[in-house]
Structures are given as C-alpha cells and as structure tokens.
Scaffold this motif. Structure first.
Motif, PDB file in Angstrom:
ATOM      1  N   GLY A 246       0.577  -7.411   1.149  1.00  0.00           N
ATOM      2  CA  GLY A 246       0.118  -6.181   0.534  1.00  0.00           C
ATOM      3  C   GLY A 246      -0.707  -6.486  -0.698  1.00  0.00           C
ATOM      4  O   GLY A 246      -0.688  -7.599  -1.222  1.00  0.00           O
TER       5      GLY A 246
ATOM      6  N   LYS B 117       1.177  -1.781   0.562  1.00  0.00           N
ATOM      7  CA  LYS B 117       1.667  -2.775   1.529  1.00  0.00           C
ATOM      8  C   LYS B 117       0.877  -2.753   2.823  1.00  0.00           C
ATOM      9  O   LYS B 117       0.939  -3.690   3.607  1.00  0.00           O
ATOM     10  CB  LYS B 117       3.140  -2.514   1.842  1.00  0.00           C
ATOM     11  CG  LYS B 117       4.044  -3.032   0.743  1.00  0.00           C
ATOM     12  CD  LYS B 117       5.482  -2.950   1.151  1.00  0.00           C
ATOM     13  CE  LYS B 117       6.330  -3.490   0.009  1.00  0.00           C
ATOM     14  NZ  LYS B 117       7.688  -3.012   0.056  1.00  0.00           N
ATOM     15  N   THR B 118       0.163  -1.655   3.069  1.00  0.00           N
ATOM     16  CA  THR B 118      -0.597  -1.576   4.321  1.00  0.00           C
ATOM     17  C   THR B 118      -1.990  -2.200   4.196  1.00  0.00           C
ATOM     18  O   THR B 118      -2.715  -2.282   5.168  1.00  0.00           O
ATOM     19  CB  THR B 118      -0.775  -0.112   4.783  1.00  0.00           C
ATOM     20  OG1 THR B 118      -1.661   0.541   3.881  1.00  0.00           O
ATOM     21  CG2 THR B 118       0.532   0.627   4.856  1.00  0.00           C
TER      22      THR B 118
ATOM     23  N   GLU C 243       6.855   5.633  -4.602  1.00  0.00           N
ATOM     24  CA  GLU C 243       7.101   4.900  -3.355  1.00  0.00           C
ATOM     25  C   GLU C 243       5.942   5.052  -2.371  1.00  0.00           C
ATOM     26  O   GLU C 243       5.668   4.147  -1.586  1.00  0.00           O
ATOM     27  CB  GLU C 243       8.381   5.377  -2.645  1.00  0.00           C
ATOM     28  CG  GLU C 243       9.639   5.359  -3.496  1.00  0.00           C
ATOM     29  CD  GLU C 243       9.785   6.630  -4.304  1.00  0.00           C
ATOM     30  OE1 GLU C 243      10.133   7.651  -3.713  1.00  0.00           O
ATOM     31  OE2 GLU C 243       9.535   6.606  -5.523  1.00  0.00           O
ATOM     32  N   ASP C 244       5.265   6.205  -2.400  1.00  0.00           N
ATOM     33  CA  ASP C 244       4.126   6.395  -1.495  1.00  0.00           C
ATOM     34  C   ASP C 244       2.995   5.429  -1.857  1.00  0.00           C
ATOM     35  O   ASP C 244       2.339   4.872  -0.975  1.00  0.00           O
ATOM     36  CB  ASP C 244       3.613   7.840  -1.561  1.00  0.00           C
ATOM     37  CG  ASP C 244       4.637   8.826  -1.029  1.00  0.00           C
ATOM     38  OD1 ASP C 244       5.458   8.410  -0.186  1.00  0.00           O
ATOM     39  OD2 ASP C 244       4.624   9.981  -1.470  1.00  0.00           O
TER      40      ASP C 244
ATOM     41  N   SER D  67       5.247  -5.381   6.233  1.00  0.00           N
ATOM     42  CA  SER D  67       6.324  -5.212   5.265  1.00  0.00           C
ATOM     43  C   SER D  67       6.422  -6.396   4.297  1.00  0.00           C
ATOM     44  O   SER D  67       6.899  -6.260   3.188  1.00  0.00           O
ATOM     45  CB  SER D  67       7.650  -5.027   5.977  1.00  0.00           C
ATOM     46  OG  SER D  67       7.856  -6.133   6.813  1.00  0.00           O
TER      47      SER D  67
ATOM     48  N   ARG E 138      -7.004   5.849   2.160  1.00  0.00           N
ATOM     49  CA  ARG E 138      -6.550   5.284   3.431  1.00  0.00           C
ATOM     50  C   ARG E 138      -7.664   5.019   4.412  1.00  0.00           C
ATOM     51  O   ARG E 138      -8.551   5.825   4.588  1.00  0.00           O
ATOM     52  CB  ARG E 138      -5.571   6.234   4.094  1.00  0.00           C
ATOM     53  CG  ARG E 138      -4.169   5.894   3.726  1.00  0.00           C
ATOM     54  CD  ARG E 138      -3.213   6.572   4.641  1.00  0.00           C
ATOM     55  NE  ARG E 138      -2.147   7.111   3.808  1.00  0.00           N
ATOM     56  CZ  ARG E 138      -1.876   8.384   3.693  1.00  0.00           C
ATOM     57  NH1 ARG E 138      -2.580   9.279   4.344  1.00  0.00           N
ATOM     58  NH2 ARG E 138      -0.902   8.781   2.918  1.00  0.00           N
TER      59      ARG E 138
ATOM     60  N   LYS F 116       5.741  -8.664   1.396  1.00  0.00           N
ATOM     61  CA  LYS F 116       4.986  -8.382   0.167  1.00  0.00           C
ATOM     62  C   LYS F 116       3.808  -9.335  -0.039  1.00  0.00           C
ATOM     63  O   LYS F 116       2.863  -9.033  -0.727  1.00  0.00           O
ATOM     64  CB  LYS F 116       5.904  -8.404  -1.051  1.00  0.00           C
ATOM     65  CG  LYS F 116       6.372  -9.760  -1.467  1.00  0.00           C
ATOM     66  CD  LYS F 116       7.059  -9.715  -2.808  1.00  0.00           C
ATOM     67  CE  LYS F 116       7.388 -11.127  -3.233  1.00  0.00           C
ATOM     68  NZ  LYS F 116       7.877 -11.256  -4.561  1.00  0.00           N
TER      69      LYS F 116
ATOM     70  N   VAL G 119       0.424  -1.979   9.324  1.00  0.00           N
ATOM     71  CA  VAL G 119       1.449  -1.843   8.287  1.00  0.00           C
ATOM     72  C   VAL G 119       2.247  -3.142   8.251  1.00  0.00           C
ATOM     73  O   VAL G 119       2.768  -3.590   9.255  1.00  0.00           O
ATOM     74  CB  VAL G 119       2.376  -0.656   8.609  1.00  0.00           C
ATOM     75  CG1 VAL G 119       3.494  -0.550   7.583  1.00  0.00           C
ATOM     76  CG2 VAL G 119       1.569   0.625   8.658  1.00  0.00           C
TER      77      VAL G 119
ATOM     78  N   GLN H  34       3.435   2.546  -3.381  1.00  0.00           N
ATOM     79  CA  GLN H  34       3.915   1.204  -3.020  1.00  0.00           C
ATOM     80  C   GLN H  34       3.732   0.955  -1.525  1.00  0.00           C
ATOM     81  O   GLN H  34       3.296  -0.113  -1.107  1.00  0.00           O
ATOM     82  CB  GLN H  34       5.404   1.055  -3.391  1.00  0.00           C
ATOM     83  CG  GLN H  34       5.618   0.948  -4.896  1.00  0.00           C
ATOM     84  CD  GLN H  34       7.072   1.117  -5.293  1.00  0.00           C
ATOM     85  OE1 GLN H  34       7.863   1.760  -4.595  1.00  0.00           O
ATOM     86  NE2 GLN H  34       7.430   0.569  -6.443  1.00  0.00           N
ATOM     87  N   LYS H  35       4.060   1.997  -0.728  1.00  0.00           N
ATOM     88  CA  LYS H  35       3.939   1.859   0.733  1.00  0.00           C
ATOM     89  C   LYS H  35       2.484   1.651   1.132  1.00  0.00           C
ATOM     90  O   LYS H  35       2.156   0.802   1.943  1.00  0.00           O
ATOM     91  CB  LYS H  35       4.449   3.136   1.414  1.00  0.00           C
ATOM     92  CG  LYS H  35       5.833   2.987   2.002  1.00  0.00           C
ATOM     93  CD  LYS H  35       6.140   4.190   2.880  1.00  0.00           C
ATOM     94  CE  LYS H  35       7.449   4.820   2.425  1.00  0.00           C
ATOM     95  NZ  LYS H  35       7.639   6.190   2.865  1.00  0.00           N
TER      96      LYS H  35
END
Ligand SMILES: Nc1nc2c(ncn2[C@@H]2O[C@H](COP(=O)(O)OP(=O)(O)OP(=O)(O)O)[C@@H](O)[C@H]2O)c(=O)[nH]1
Length: 244
Positions: free
Chosen positions: A186, A167-168, A160-161, A181, A108, A183, A179, A163-164
């Motif tokens: 991402g 996307k950021t 899912e983490d 949303s 991150r 697609k 962030v 995937q999230k």
C-alpha cells in the motif's frame, strides 16, 4: 557523488520534484503554505489557476534536500495544463477532503472492464489514480493524505476508509489496482490539517527521506521503510503531547 548547489539563496545537495494533486478546494495550496511558511490561508478561497510552485530545503541525515513542490489546480478545466508536469515528478501527494465524499471518490481508480467503461461515471470524473497511471513515472512515490482533519464535526470519510484506500494502491503503477492487505504494497497514508498543521511537516519529511534514500542509498544501508518511519514519528509526537 552529490554536488552542493545553490538555489536563489539556499544551498542544497540534492533536489526533487513533488506534485500536489486532488480535487479543487481539498486544501493543496494551504498544505503547501503550511509547510513552507508555517501559516494557514483562511478566509476566501482562491482557486489555483494552472500550476504554481515553491521550494523548501529540508535536512535529511546531514544532507540538504531541496523539495520543489508543484501546486496544481484541482479544477477539471486545468487538467491538460498539469498533465505535462507529471513526467518530471518524483513524488505525488494525493489529497482528498475528509468532509467531502466526492473528493475521496475521485481518487479511486476505475475497476471496471473496458466494455463497462463507456457507461461508467469513472470516465467523466477522471479518477486521480487513472491520471497518475497515464502520465506519471512508473516508480513515482505516492502518498495519500486526508486533509481538514480539524473539521471533526463535518467528517464524512472515516480514518479507516482512507487507510483502506491507501492499501489498494500499489506504488508501482499498474493498469489495475488489486486490493492488497500486505502493508508493504500500500502507499503511505495519513490525515493532515493545514489549519492546525497536524502531520503536514511529517508528510513532506517522509517523502524527502524516501527520495533521498532512493537517490543516495549506501550499499550497506538497509532499505528505508517509509511506513515504519511515519508510524514511529507519529508515536513520538503523540507521546510528547502534540495532537495527531
Ligand atoms: N478547516 C480547514 N480548512 C482548510 C484546510 N485546508 C484548506 N482549507 C480551506 O479549504 C479551502 C480550499 O483550500 P485550497 O488550499 O485553496 O484548496 P486547493 O486544493 O488548493 O484548491 P484548487 O487550487 O482549486 O485546486 C480554503 O478556504 C481553505 O481555507 C484545513 O486543513 N482545514
């Protein structure tokens, strides 16, 4: 106009540099060996020293695409060696280990203001996305991979983490990563296993296709959609019984 060239013993039409990045022991070398040789390097872990590379030629739409894949050392002490290689890379595969939270956290980018930075752990952990922002080409192709998907019992990072997080990350590197949303913005993401081979070939083939389309796009051709390609290939293999 593409020219046919010969590397040591294999012909290719076009060549790209791809770099593997991520913390030490996330499985970069194993993912590369799985893709190159179809084998798994189990047993004792030997950390990469500095940087190493391997070539593999794949076929994309009748074109021979050579991927020169650079395997970097994840250990902090080799960072200054690897920085010099970012500039030439057209694609970056950014790996974390689904069983190790720190390897995920270190991907991150730091979203703190510059005044907060001085007291922040982000400055000491050197987020991989910060490094990419600093050293890579602005239009580099990025893909996020959650490796060791075979280790279901030890999993600490949910699908899912990943995937999230993907996307950021906007593919055109900017100073800050909002962030998003949609697609379209991402970066592509999938979970892989160097041990079972799940999604390893797909990851490299998707990158090869994206790079080939960028370099040799015909005017009448629609833009290559890497997210859609990955989803369609995943569905194909799941419908044919291969594990995802
Ligand atoms: N179960 C499982 N183990 C893996 C997988 N990928 C790698 N490993 C193991 O994880 C350890 C580290 O793998 P490496 O590929 O050497 O890690 P690396 O990211 O290249 O590490 P550095 O060279 O230090 O940057 C080794 O013991 C591998 O056998 C995987 O997909 N599943």
């Amino acid at each position: 106009m593409l020219e046919r060239c010969a590397s040591v013993n294999e012909y290719f039409d076009i060549s790209f540099k791809v770099m593997l990045l991520g913390d030490s022991a996330v499985g970069k070398t194993c993912v590369l060996v799985r893709f190159k040789d179809g084998a798994f390097l189990g047993g004792n872990f030997i950390a990469t020293v500095g940087i190493d590379f391997r070539n593999k030629v794949v076929t994309v739409d009748n074109l021979k695409v050579k991927l020169q894949i650079w395997d970097t050392a994840g250990q902090e002490r080799f960072r200054s060696v690897t920085h010099a290689y970012y500039r030439d890379a057209q694609a970056l595969l950014l790996l974390y280990d689904i069983t190790r939270k720190s390897s995920f956290d270190n991907i991150r980018v730091c979203l703190l203001t510059s005044s907060q930075l001085f007291s922040s752990i982000c400055i000491t952990t050197q987020a991989w996305l910060t490094e990419i922002h600093e050293y890579a080409q602005k239009d580099v192709v990025i893909m996020l991979l959650g490796n060791k998907s075979d280790m279901a019992a030890e999993r600490v990072i949910k699908l899912e983490d990943g995937q999230k997080l993907a996307k950021t990350v906007i593919s055109k590197i900017k100073p800050c990563f909002p962030v998003i949303s949609n697609k379209e913005y991402g970066v592509p993401f999938m979970e892989t296993s160097a041990k079972t081979g799940v999604n390893v070939e797909l990851a490299f083939l998707a990158i090869a296709r994206e790079l080939k389309h960028r370099a040799a796009q015909q005017p009448h051709e629609p833009k290559f959609q890497i997210h859609d390609y990955i989803e369609s290939q995943k569905q194909k293999s799941s419908c044919c019984g291969a594990p995802m």
